[in-house]
Structures are given as C-alpha cells and as structure tokens.
Design an enzyme around this catalytic site. Structure first.
Site: not given
Ligand code: NAD
Ligand code: LMR
Length: 325
Positions: A20, A22, A44, A106, A131, A162, A186
């Site tokens: 991923g 992103g 990705d 997801n 998530n 935070r 979370h």
């Molecule tokens: N745990 C936490 O505290 C936390 C914090 C921030 C974000 N997140 C989660 O992390 C995830 C990513 O967030 P983001 O802001 O980077 O999103 P984003 O959309 O910027 O990036 C996600 C990436 O995943 C790629 N992707 C999708 N399907 C795929 C696959 N099958 N194989 C490989 N890559 C694939 C997409 O092309 C994209 O580039 C989200 O689910 C977000 O909610 C969790």
């Molecule tokens: O809030 C979200 O969806 C992204 C991440 O889990 C966060 O806490 O920033």
C-alpha cells in the site's frame, strides 16, 4: 547468546516491505529511509505509482544524505527477503463514515495481499495499519498462520501520541514531558487512561479537573475523525506514519520498548481470541510480552466494552476469510 529468531542475525541488514503506497505507506517509506533505518520495498496495486515514489525518494538521497535503497513494485515476489511487512493497503474512511464501514472492502484486500506475500517472505513479522485496525490485524494473523508474537497492529502509539499532544496543549507544556496511555480498540470506544498518563511522573489527575480530562479524552477518541472531517478525501497520515516508524524501530534495533500495541490476547485482561491494544514489550522477537495492568473496575469494563465492535467485525471477517479467492 543463542538467538531464538529464525534469522541468525536478525535485522543486521533490515529490509522492510510496505504493501500500500498511498498516503500512510509512502510517508512511512520516506521516514524509514531518510532516518537511515532500513531498505524498503514499496508495493501497490496501481501500476507505476510505487515506482514513481521510489524514484522520487531516491532522487532526494543526495540532499537527505543517506544511501538506503527503495524499490517500488507491483510484484509480490519483490517482497522476498523482507524481515518485516507493514500493510497499509485499503480504503481510508471519508467524512460521516465509521472505521467499521470499511470492513468488507478492506478485509478482502488485506486477505488477498497477505496470501500473496506470505509465499515470498514466510518468516517476516507483520504490522497491520489498515482499518478497522483490530479486525484487520486479526485478519493478517489468521491468514498468515504466523505465531501471534510476530503479528501486531499499530493504533495505541498513535492514539496515545494524540492524548499526549492534547495534554501538552492544554497545560502549555512541552510534549516531551508528557507520557500517556490509550488501550483498547482503535475506535470510538478506545480507552484513554488518565491514571496512567503523567507529566514528568505527576498523574494528570493531579493537574487538571475531571471536566478538562474528559474533554481531552473525547478529543483523543475522535482524533482521527477530526482529521478526516477536514481532509474530506481520507484520513491522517503523518502521525500514523511516525507511529508505525516507532514500532519498527523498536523491533529492528531490538530496543525492548514498552508501547501500546494491538496484540493477540489469550486470557490477559480476561479476554480471549481477540486482537486489542494493550501495553507490550516490543523488540527483535516482536511482541515479547504483554503487560497486565491492575485496572479499576470502571477501566476494565471500558476495555471489555471496547471489544464489542471488534467482535462484530470479526464475525463478518471470518466469512470473508473462508471464501477462496
Ligand atoms: N491504524 C491506524 O492508526 C491508521 C492510521 C491511518 C490510516 N489507517 C488506515 O490505513 C489505510 C490506508 O490509508 P491511506 O491514507 O494510506 O489510504 P490511501 O488511499 O492513500 O492508500 C491506500 C493504498 O492502498 C492501495 N491498495 C488498494 N488495494 C490494494 C491491493 N490489493 N494491493 C496493494 N495495494 C492496494 C491503493 O492503491 C492505495 O495506494 C486505510 O484503511 C486507513 O483507514 C490506519
Ligand atoms: O481516522 C481514521 O480513519 C484514520 C486513522 O484510523 C486515524 O486514527 O487517524
């Protein structure tokens, strides 16, 4: 000393896979190489995108002053040799959404990705970021069939950071003097623990009234949503990437850090067969131990309550994981 790791010299030349590329994945890649921690394989599904990010970051090396390698790819075979894989692949939520609204989409992405990757790096440790975090971490563990010690999720470091920040802002003091602890899922029912949150060892309960603490606790619970509401197209990524980095550093440098980690519980805190945020000792072997705190009845109830949405998510995910892709 005899190492129990599968590698004789764990992390002597660390290689981190990130699935991923992103917002979170690419920011994390930048942190890892520019802090000179490890080489990175950034994968990705979008063709050309991880390659472009890797090229861009490589062109910055002369300015940033490091020689770390970063490979951008769409090919899972390139994950061969990775010691640790971080999974950030999947959709982020947008305003009005709950993290659990992302489950079906997801879980399918994460299950497929783990199945593909595991063939090339069967001994890697995993950190889930996608998530809804607690459910996706379970999904990674169940699909990978790795020992629970080697599969964990990142949330508590971010949620605690935070809480620390909001405490420091309220008191007008340096965040360096603040330590805070958030346990549980979370999600909206996460459990910030004021009793275990201190300024230079002084519990915040000695420094603020209950109303103020409750306001900071609520802001922490909705810290992610606050960013999502402003961002509109997705969520936070700078603080999340920094938080994953901290966990990776603890593992790669074998720092034996005590951090809140989403870990598999087998009786700890009276909970079984669930991934949830608890204080852990994190080092080269992964989750080396889980620390069981003496909680008050109210704190323990809050922790148990925070498992409800996770259990609901797990029921959905079990069905998705049973489908043969
Ligand atoms: N745990 C936490 O505290 C936390 C914090 C921030 C974000 N997140 C989660 O992390 C995830 C990513 O967030 P983001 O802001 O980077 O999103 P984003 O959309 O910027 O990036 C996600 C990436 O995943 C790629 N992707 C999708 N399907 C795929 C696959 N099958 N194989 C490989 N890559 C694939 C997409 O092309 C994209 O580039 C989200 O689910 C977000 O909610 C969790
Ligand atoms: O809030 C979200 O969806 C992204 C991440 O889990 C966060 O806490 O920033």
């Amino acid at each position: 000393m005899v190492s129990t790791s599968l590698n004789s010299h764990p992390f002597s030349s660390p290689r981190i896979g990130i699935i991923g590329a992103g917002k979170v994945g690419s920011t994390l890649a930048q942190r890892i190489i520019e802090k000179n921690l490890a080489d990175v394989v950034l994968l990705d599904i979008v063709e050309g995108m991880p390659q472009a990010i890797a090229l861009d970051l490589t062109q910055a090396r002369a300015v940033e002053g490091h020689d770390r390698q970063i490979l951008g790819t769409n090919n899972y075979a390139d994950l061969a040799g990775c010691d640790l894989v971080v999974i950030t692949a999947g959709k982020p939520r947008t305003p009005g959404m709950n993290r659990n609204d992302l489950i079906e989409t997801n879980a399918t992405i994460v299950t497929r990705a783990v199945r593909e990757a595991i063939a090339y790096c069967p001994n890697a440790m995993w950190i889930a970021v996608t998530n809804p975090l607690d459910v996706m971490t379970y999904c990674v563990w169940k699909t990978s069939q790795l020992p629970t010690q080697r599969v964990m999720g990142m949330a508590g470091v971010l949620d605690s950071a935070r809480f620390q920040t909001f405490i420091a802002l309220e008191l007008g003091c340096s965040v360096s003097d603040v330590s805070a602890l958030v346990l549980g899922s979370h999600g909206d029912t996460m459990v910030p623990l004021p009793r275990f949150s201190t300024v230079r060892g002084i519990p915040i309960t000695e420094l603020m009234d209950n109303e103020t603490i409750e306001r900071l606790v609520n802001r922490t619970r909705h810290g992610g949503a606050e960013v999502v509401k402003l961002m509109k197209t997705g969520g936070a990524y700078y603080a999340p990437a920094s938080s994953v980095y901290l966990m990776i550093e603890a593992i790669v440098r074998d720092r034996s850090r005590y951090l809140p980690v989403t870990s598999y519980l087998q009786g700890e805190y009276g909970l079984n067969d669930i991934y949830l945020g608890v204080p852990c000792r994190l080092g080269a072997q992964g989750v080396e131990s889980i620390l069981e705190l003496e909680l008050t009845i109210a704190e323990r109830e809050a922790l148990h309550q925070s498992t409800e949405s996770v259990r609901q998510g797990l029921e959905i995910v079990e069905k998705i994981m049973q489908i043969g892709f």
